[in-house]
Design an enzyme around this catalytic site. Structure first.
Site, PDB file in Angstrom:
ATOM      1  N   CYS A 176     -16.309   2.642   0.894  1.00  0.00           N
ATOM      2  CA  CYS A 176     -15.281   1.903   1.054  1.00  0.00           C
ATOM      3  C   CYS A 176     -14.800   2.148   2.772  1.00  0.00           C
ATOM      4  O   CYS A 176     -13.865   1.255   2.956  1.00  0.00           O
ATOM      5  CB  CYS A 176     -14.100   2.039   0.193  1.00  0.00           C
ATOM      6  SG  CYS A 176     -13.479   3.759   0.155  1.00  0.00           S
TER       7      CYS A 176
ATOM      8  N   HIS B  27      -7.294   0.706  -6.328  1.00  0.00           N
ATOM      9  CA  HIS B  27      -7.616  -0.042  -5.280  1.00  0.00           C
ATOM     10  C   HIS B  27      -8.225  -1.282  -5.448  1.00  0.00           C
ATOM     11  O   HIS B  27      -9.640  -1.482  -5.043  1.00  0.00           O
ATOM     12  CB  HIS B  27      -8.530   0.870  -4.004  1.00  0.00           C
ATOM     13  CG  HIS B  27      -8.428   0.434  -2.573  1.00  0.00           C
ATOM     14  ND1 HIS B  27      -7.773  -0.705  -2.281  1.00  0.00           N
ATOM     15  CD2 HIS B  27      -9.021   0.977  -1.762  1.00  0.00           C
ATOM     16  CE1 HIS B  27      -7.652  -0.648  -0.850  1.00  0.00           C
ATOM     17  NE2 HIS B  27      -8.787   0.248  -0.541  1.00  0.00           N
TER      18      HIS B  27
ATOM     19  N   GLN C  57     -10.354  -3.683  -2.743  1.00  0.00           N
ATOM     20  CA  GLN C  57     -11.576  -3.015  -2.441  1.00  0.00           C
ATOM     21  C   GLN C  57     -12.856  -3.156  -3.376  1.00  0.00           C
ATOM     22  O   GLN C  57     -13.781  -3.479  -3.260  1.00  0.00           O
ATOM     23  CB  GLN C  57     -11.484  -1.527  -2.279  1.00  0.00           C
ATOM     24  CG  GLN C  57     -12.649  -0.607  -1.985  1.00  0.00           C
ATOM     25  CD  GLN C  57     -13.106  -0.811  -0.520  1.00  0.00           C
ATOM     26  OE1 GLN C  57     -12.306  -0.807   0.431  1.00  0.00           O
ATOM     27  NE2 GLN C  57     -14.345  -1.204  -0.207  1.00  0.00           N
TER      28      GLN C  57
ATOM     29  N   ASP D 100     -16.820   7.866  -1.595  1.00  0.00           N
ATOM     30  CA  ASP D 100     -15.418   7.843  -0.879  1.00  0.00           C
ATOM     31  C   ASP D 100     -15.199   9.082  -0.030  1.00  0.00           C
ATOM     32  O   ASP D 100     -15.863  10.219  -0.606  1.00  0.00           O
ATOM     33  CB  ASP D 100     -14.392   7.374  -1.897  1.00  0.00           C
ATOM     34  CG  ASP D 100     -13.027   7.158  -1.151  1.00  0.00           C
ATOM     35  OD1 ASP D 100     -13.019   6.924  -0.188  1.00  0.00           O
ATOM     36  OD2 ASP D 100     -12.337   6.910  -2.016  1.00  0.00           O
TER      37      ASP D 100
ATOM     38  N   ARG E  84     -14.021  -7.213   2.923  1.00  0.00           N
ATOM     39  CA  ARG E  84     -12.673  -6.946   2.458  1.00  0.00           C
ATOM     40  C   ARG E  84     -11.906  -8.067   2.986  1.00  0.00           C
ATOM     41  O   ARG E  84     -10.915  -8.538   2.170  1.00  0.00           O
ATOM     42  CB  ARG E  84     -12.147  -5.747   3.391  1.00  0.00           C
ATOM     43  CG  ARG E  84     -12.617  -4.424   2.810  1.00  0.00           C
ATOM     44  CD  ARG E  84     -12.473  -4.067   1.567  1.00  0.00           C
ATOM     45  NE  ARG E  84     -11.136  -4.122   1.077  1.00  0.00           N
ATOM     46  CZ  ARG E  84     -10.048  -3.391   1.475  1.00  0.00           C
ATOM     47  NH1 ARG E  84     -10.402  -2.381   2.185  1.00  0.00           N
ATOM     48  NH2 ARG E  84      -8.921  -3.676   1.135  1.00  0.00           N
TER      49      ARG E  84
ATOM     50  N   ARG F 265       0.726  -1.143  -0.088  1.00  0.00           N
ATOM     51  CA  ARG F 265       0.071   0.013   0.064  1.00  0.00           C
ATOM     52  C   ARG F 265       0.825   1.456  -0.016  1.00  0.00           C
ATOM     53  O   ARG F 265       1.903   1.533   0.951  1.00  0.00           O
ATOM     54  CB  ARG F 265      -0.966   0.166   1.239  1.00  0.00           C
ATOM     55  CG  ARG F 265      -1.665   1.238   1.352  1.00  0.00           C
ATOM     56  CD  ARG F 265      -2.639   1.761   2.313  1.00  0.00           C
ATOM     57  NE  ARG F 265      -3.912   0.832   1.933  1.00  0.00           N
ATOM     58  CZ  ARG F 265      -5.208   1.255   2.353  1.00  0.00           C
ATOM     59  NH1 ARG F 265      -5.219   2.124   3.432  1.00  0.00           N
ATOM     60  NH2 ARG F 265      -6.072   0.539   2.061  1.00  0.00           N
TER      61      ARG F 265
HETATM   62  N1  NVA Z   1      -9.590   7.137  -1.887  1.00  0.00           N
HETATM   63  C1  NVA Z   1      -9.111   6.649  -0.390  1.00  0.00           C
HETATM   64  C2  NVA Z   1      -9.523   5.444  -0.378  1.00  0.00           C
HETATM   65  C3  NVA Z   1      -9.353   4.998   1.388  1.00  0.00           C
HETATM   66  C4  NVA Z   1      -9.471   3.630   1.336  1.00  0.00           C
HETATM   67  C5  NVA Z   1      -7.589   7.091  -0.237  1.00  0.00           C
HETATM   68  O1  NVA Z   1      -6.841   7.127  -1.241  1.00  0.00           O
HETATM   69  O2  NVA Z   1      -7.409   7.761   0.751  1.00  0.00           O
HETATM   70  N1   CP Z   2     -11.265   0.796   2.714  1.00  0.00           N
HETATM   71  C1   CP Z   2      -9.992   0.798   2.966  1.00  0.00           C
HETATM   72  O1   CP Z   2      -8.956   0.456   2.341  1.00  0.00           O
HETATM   73  O2   CP Z   2      -9.692   0.823   4.392  1.00  0.00           O
HETATM   74  P1   CP Z   2      -8.320   1.103   5.052  1.00  0.00           P
HETATM   75  O3   CP Z   2      -7.715   2.529   4.722  1.00  0.00           O
HETATM   76  O4   CP Z   2      -8.738   1.169   6.552  1.00  0.00           O
HETATM   77  O5   CP Z   2      -7.643  -0.112   4.759  1.00  0.00           O
END
Ligand code: NVA
Ligand code: CP
Length: 340
Positions: free
Chosen positions: A300, A164, A167, A259, A328, A137
């Site tokens: 999400c 992602h 997700q 989101d 998830r 990540r």
């Molecule tokens: N678009 C958000 C998703 C978090 C799961 C981010 O990248 O922060």
């Molecule tokens: N939806 C999601 O990816 O959650 P986290 O950022 O908590 O992993």
């Protein structure tokens, strides 16, 4: 304390032998359908391959709910690299891998040299000698791609600025649980149409024949690159992709999805985003604008209530956010089983 009543003539050792045999049988019979592959986005996955992972996710969810214990990752290790924060993704990878007998190793960028003292390419080659798989990540999609190219082991994208994918699989699993048939459904994404979640949803919907609409301000319409990638997939699956700043685009939607307005790494854009996105908040009026009585709400998570969604919609019976969160874990377990 558990009391075991043995039938006359049966020895406790025979019970242990049976348990051991069952356990080895489960290890022998499971064959990873996509052994050695990586999941970086959904671009190079066919609809039927996605369906295979989805079916596996339903299988592991049923096993979990029956309380079954499997050890399909026994003797395996996974490196979990997190440059950005996480609750769901980290918890899913760690618990799903660990409870199947595997050993997950969490590494934040405070712990390892990645991208600092040591290049991504060199890190990939080291981890490839020590682990069975890598989850990443972080910020750059290029980095997760380099990890896959140079490690020689399966790499799973746990979120980058661009995609992602894990997700999106949990989201279509949740849609399937709510509506049974995916083909012909209409998912409307409301908010920042350019972010990683919107891009991954567009891809998976285009592949799986789910109509996908983006309701967002022009400034945040999805980038042309992802639309061009999705077009041929949508032609094959007959999914309709629509992008608009007009509310009519949510008409007929089976699910409204949103989101956060400010993704990780964009914190300096907060004020600007609130101004741009406030008219696109999911609230009771927007839910009603679909014209369908059974539209569900999806997110999400984590959610900033009062921004992209109102508290009443988030807490309503239409909300599927906790199912998505639970899914998830099942989808991530299915992906790891599929690839490792
Ligand atoms: N678009 C958000 C998703 C978090 C799961 C981010 O990248 O922060
Ligand atoms: N939806 C999601 O990816 O959650 P986290 O950022 O908590 O992993």
């Amino acid at each position: 304390m558990t009391l075991i009543f043995l039938p006359p003539g049966q020895h406790i050792r025979s019970i242990y032998r049976e348990m051991k045999n069952n356990y080895y049988r489960s290890m022998e019979t499971f064959k990873a359908p996509f052994k050695g592959r990586s999941l970086l986005n959904w671009i190079d996955w066919t609809p039927s391959e996605i369906e295979t992972l989805l079916n596996l996710a339903f299988q592991v969810k049923a096993e979990a709910h029956r309380g079954e214990i499997h050890q399909r990752f026994l003797g395996k290790t996974i490196a979990l690299i997190f440059e950005k924060r996480s609750t769901r993704t980290r918890s899913s990878f760690e618990t799903a891998f660990g409870e199947e007998g595997g050993h997950p190793v969490f590494m934040s960028t405070n712990d390892i040299q990645l991208g600092g003292k040591e290049s991504v390419k060199d890190t990939a080659r080291v981890l490839g000698r020590m682990f069975s798989a890598i989850e990443f990540r972080g910020f750059k999609q290029e980095h997760v791609e380099q990890l896959a190219e140079f490690s020689g082991i399966p790499v799973i994208n746990g979120l980058t600025d661009d995609f992602h994918p894990t997700q999106a699989l949990a989201d279509i699993m949740t849609l399937k649980e709510s509506f049974e048939e995916l083909k012909g459904l209409h998912l409307a994404y409301c908010g920042d149409g350019r972010n990683n979640v919107a891009r991954s949803l567009m891809l998976i919907c285009a592949k799986m024949g789910i109509d996908f609409s983006v309701y967002s301000p022009k400034e945040l319409f999805p980038h042309k690159d992802i639309i061009e990638i999705c077009k041929p997939f949508a032609e094959i699956s007959r999914a309709k992709i629509q992008i608009s700043d007009k509310i009519d685009v949510v008409k007929g939607a089976d699910a409204l999805y949103t989101d956060v307005w400010v993704s990780m790494g964009e914190e300096n854009l907060k004020e600007q985003r609130i101004k741009l996105l406030s008219p696109f908040q999911i609230n009771a009026d927007l839910m009603n604008a679909t014209g369908k009585p059974n539209t569900i709400f999806m997110h999400c998570l984590p959610a900033v209530k009062g921004q992209e969604v109102t508290e009443d919609v988030f807490e309503s019976t239409a909300s599927r956010v906790w199912d998505e969160a639970e899914n998830r874990k099942h989808t991530i377990k299915a992906i790891m089983l599929g690839l490792i």
